[in-house]
Design a protein around this motif. Structure first.
Motif, mmCIF file in Angstrom:
data_model
loop_
_atom_site.group_PDB
_atom_site.id
_atom_site.type_symbol
_atom_site.label_atom_id
_atom_site.label_comp_id
_atom_site.label_asym_id
_atom_site.label_seq_id
_atom_site.Cartn_x
_atom_site.Cartn_y
_atom_site.Cartn_z
ATOM 1 N N GLU A 32 0.831 -1.197 0.000
ATOM 2 C CA GLU A 32 0.000 0.000 0.000
ATOM 3 C C GLU A 32 0.872 1.256 0.000
ATOM 4 O O GLU A 32 1.875 1.317 0.700
ATOM 5 C CB GLU A 32 -0.892 -0.011 1.246
ATOM 6 C CG GLU A 32 -1.830 1.169 1.300
ATOM 7 C CD GLU A 32 -2.800 1.058 2.479
ATOM 8 O OE1 GLU A 32 -3.421 0.001 2.631
ATOM 9 O OE2 GLU A 32 -2.907 2.038 3.234
ATOM 10 N N GLY A 33 0.512 2.238 -0.810
ATOM 11 C CA GLY A 33 1.244 3.499 -0.825
ATOM 12 C C GLY A 33 2.424 3.531 -1.782
ATOM 13 O O GLY A 33 3.107 4.551 -1.886
ATOM 14 N N LYS A 163 -12.937 8.543 -5.870
ATOM 15 C CA LYS A 163 -12.026 8.465 -4.718
ATOM 16 C C LYS A 163 -11.377 7.091 -4.579
ATOM 17 O O LYS A 163 -11.528 6.424 -3.533
ATOM 18 C CB LYS A 163 -12.767 8.822 -3.424
ATOM 19 C CG LYS A 163 -13.322 10.231 -3.454
ATOM 20 C CD LYS A 163 -13.291 10.831 -2.074
ATOM 21 C CE LYS A 163 -13.557 12.324 -2.145
ATOM 22 N NZ LYS A 163 -14.022 12.891 -0.883
ATOM 23 N N PRO A 164 -10.693 6.644 -5.590
ATOM 24 C CA PRO A 164 -10.055 5.332 -5.494
ATOM 25 C C PRO A 164 -8.859 5.390 -4.539
ATOM 26 O O PRO A 164 -8.267 6.461 -4.357
ATOM 27 C CB PRO A 164 -9.573 5.074 -6.919
ATOM 28 C CG PRO A 164 -9.364 6.430 -7.511
ATOM 29 C CD PRO A 164 -10.370 7.332 -6.854
ATOM 30 N N GLN A 193 1.028 11.472 -3.328
ATOM 31 C CA GLN A 193 1.599 11.812 -2.024
ATOM 32 C C GLN A 193 0.555 12.323 -1.041
ATOM 33 O O GLN A 193 0.502 11.894 0.100
ATOM 34 C CB GLN A 193 2.703 12.839 -2.202
ATOM 35 C CG GLN A 193 3.896 12.231 -2.922
ATOM 36 C CD GLN A 193 5.000 13.238 -3.121
ATOM 37 O OE1 GLN A 193 4.743 14.351 -3.576
ATOM 38 N NE2 GLN A 193 6.215 12.870 -2.793
ATOM 39 N N GLU A 194 -0.293 13.254 -1.513
ATOM 40 C CA GLU A 194 -1.242 13.887 -0.599
ATOM 41 C C GLU A 194 -2.325 12.922 -0.129
ATOM 42 O O GLU A 194 -2.757 12.985 1.010
ATOM 43 C CB GLU A 194 -1.890 15.109 -1.268
ATOM 44 C CG GLU A 194 -0.932 16.288 -1.350
ATOM 45 C CD GLU A 194 -1.480 17.431 -2.185
ATOM 46 O OE1 GLU A 194 -2.660 17.364 -2.590
ATOM 47 O OE2 GLU A 194 -0.715 18.387 -2.442
ATOM 48 N N GLU A 195 -2.791 12.063 -1.016
ATOM 49 C CA GLU A 195 -3.904 11.173 -0.684
ATOM 50 C C GLU A 195 -3.412 9.794 -0.236
ATOM 51 O O GLU A 195 -4.218 8.917 0.031
ATOM 52 C CB GLU A 195 -4.836 10.989 -1.892
ATOM 53 C CG GLU A 195 -5.271 12.276 -2.557
ATOM 54 C CD GLU A 195 -6.362 12.995 -1.763
ATOM 55 O OE1 GLU A 195 -7.176 12.300 -1.147
ATOM 56 O OE2 GLU A 195 -6.359 14.236 -1.754
ATOM 57 N N GLY A 196 -2.101 9.606 -0.233
ATOM 58 C CA GLY A 196 -1.553 8.311 0.160
ATOM 59 C C GLY A 196 -2.012 7.171 -0.741
ATOM 60 O O GLY A 196 -2.300 6.068 -0.283
#
Lengths: 288, 279
Positions: A32-33, A163-164, A193-196
């Protein structure tokens, strides 16, 4: 959501005389990320692979786990719609999929389908139109009066409106001019980066791969030929050459400087600024 | 060298009361040259290309192709026979169900006799190195192969000019290389004139001459080496300088001016070496 792909195989037209192996023995795990870039020649299986990640294609063997979702050959995952809420795909030339009368209607189509209220969907559309670099006045306009680059931004807003948490980008900048390419890639990177987000980018651009990725996967003939951090992948010049892939220009250049000056320079250099820094360090050394 | 195409004070807009997409554009194309026309999306370069074979008519001004004026209805077919365009999307320009049929299409339309047609098809498909694929269905080909078939279809008509209208921008790096190499050979061996419309400055760097377009106007014209001296102008209109030039500029800004303009990495490394030895 972590993604784990195990021994994935995909045969097109299975059991017919036209059977063709598109993917075989693909093993991948994506934390994740992560910003993961997939590189490979046309026909190497990149697009087939990403179509498995939101259940558009089903494996003919092997399995895919995305968080709590399991996609396995021969078994039905009943929650595909639920999965698709989490996995947004920006397909190649997404502007070809615009269809509504107004841009706003096009952006809210996805969220409404997934049960978001109209009020909330419109609120998202208003935010997103600005995020993709257009302004409010666009919402009431027809998407078909826009330039190609603007249409693409609208289509991207439509994917983001869901909003995936996992965003899949299939050559999102193909056909755009250099400024458009840079703007769109910077937008995705900022969102990442902002929404991870977990971002999976399919591209032919070695420069973008070097600049944005945490990990790079190179596909060849339907399977993973090479993977690692950008530094690991790009320092294996021989392997890349064998796959007839280019090395990013910054990496090539650092290598040439090293050879000429008979010295070693940092190998984690991928941006122009960093490359300039490395060259300046050579020039400065001599002065002192 | 003589003028093949002469564009004289051409202005054009798609609809009345909208801004001009081409604004008083004049240029000439010389026989046997590789001319690159660069500009960002929306700068008017593709609109200009569509004027060069009579797909679009100028609102003001004239376009002459080997003396034929595109305003004259009777000239249109003479012009189209001389100027072939390879468009951006490889999937949108196939009409035949096999490579051979596709190349035959243009010849049939031009009423070429069958015996000669067969000869020309074979020859032009060979020319773009697609002879192994004559009976293949188009959708089984790669993007680069499709564009080469499109070129074969044009070459079969024996034009004097081939326009590449962003013909490589949807291809992967290997496909791009294939198409450009094919065109370069055609230029060298057959004396074909090539106009390449592109926003890829690395591709433009290899041209004989360059025209820079912005907002429907020609803002510069000359040898690539001369135009690349004006790196800032090119960046201002949204184009990406080739990597060695970007490095060159950045080093200068940091107080390390290199002697000459370098278009290749090798030259750049040499220039840095020279500068360091001087210190």
């Amino acid at each position: 959501m972590d993604i784990t792909i195990k021994e994935l195989e995909h045969l097109y037209s299975k059991g017919t005389p036209f059977e063709r192996t598109a993917l075989k023995d693909v093993d991948l795990s994506i934390k994740e990320g992560t910003f993961l870039t997939i590189i490979g020649h046309t026909g190497s299986g990149k697009s087939t692979l990403i179509q498995h990640l939101n259940g558009l294609l089903k494996p003919t063997a092997g399995s895919i786990e995305i968080g709590e979702f399991h996609i396995k050959s021969g078994e039905k995952e009943k929650r595909l719609k639920e999965l698709r809420k989490h996995v947004g795909v920006v397909f190649q030339y997404p502007e070809h999929q615009l269809f509504e009368e107004t841009i706003e209607k096009d952006i809210i189509f996805g969220p409404l389908n997934f049960g978001v209220s109209e009020e909330e969907a419109k609120k998202r559309a208003a935010e997103l139109i600005e995020l993709v670099g257009l302004d409010h006045s666009f919402l009431e306009r027809s998407p078909f009066d826009l330039s190609g680059g603007q249409m693409r931004r609208v289509a991207i807003a439509g994917v983001l409106a869901m909003k995936p948490s996992i965003l899949i980008l299939d050559e999102p900048t193909a056909g755009l001019d250099p400024r458009g390419r840079k703007e769109i890639m910077e937008l995705f990177y900022r969102l990442h980066q902002e929404e991870g987000l977990t971002t999976i980018l399919v591209t032919h651009s070695m420069e973008d791969a070097a600049r944005y990725s945490d990990r790079i996967v190179i596909m060849e003939k339907g399977t993973v030929a090479l993977q690692g951090t950008p530094m690991e992948v790009f320092s294996d010049a021989n392997a890349l050459k064998a796959l007839s892939l280019d090395i990013p220009e910054t990496v090539q250049f650092i290598k040439r400087l090293e050879d000429r000056f008979n010295t070693t320079l940092p190998h984690s250099v991928f941006t122009l600024e960093e490359t300039v820094e490395a060259a300046v360090s050579l020039l400065r050394e001599e002065e002192s | 060298m003589s003028d093949l195409i002469s564009v004289q004070n051409v202005s054009f807009r798609y609809q009345e009361e909208q801004p001009y997409v081409l604004n008083d554009v004049s240029l000439t194309v010389e026989k046997g040259e590789w001319l690159a026309i660069v500009g960002h999306n929306g700068s008017g370069k593709s609109t200009l290309a569509r004027h060069l074979n009579g797909l679009l008519q100028p609102e003001k001004g004239d376009i002459l192709v080997e003396g034929y004026n595109s305003r004259d209805e009777k000239s249109i077919w003479e012009i189209r026979r001389r100027v072939g365009i390879v468009f951006q999307n490889p999937d949108n320009q196939f009409v035949g169900t096999s490579v051979r049929d596709d190349v035959a299409f243009g010849l049939e339309n031009n009423g070429v006799p069958r015996v000669e047609m067969i000869e020309r098809i074979t020859e032009s498909i060979k020319r773009v190195k697609m002879d192994e694929y004559v009976d293949q269905e188009p959708h089984r080909l790669s993007g680069g192969q499709k564009q080469r078939v499109a070129i074969a279809g044009i070459v079969a008509l024996r034009p004097s000019i081939v326009i590449l209208d962003e013909a490589t921008s949807m291809l992967d790096p290997a496909g791009r290389k294939e198409v450009l190499e094919t065109m370069r050979e055609l230029k060298e061996e057959e004396g074909m004139t090539v106009i390449s419309i592109t926003h890829d400055l690395e591709e433009a760097a290899k041209a004989d001459r360059m025209i820079v377009m912005n907002k429907g106007e020609i803002i510069d014209e000359g040898l690539p080496a001369t135009i690349f001296q004006k790196g800032e102008m090119l960046e201002e209109i949204g184009l990406d300088l080739p990597f060695p030039l970007q490095m060159h500029r950045a080093l200068k800004e940091r107080g390390y001016p290199l002697d000459s303009l370098t278009l290749s990495q090798e030259d750049l490394v040499d220039a840095i070496w020279t500068l360091q030895s001087k210190n």
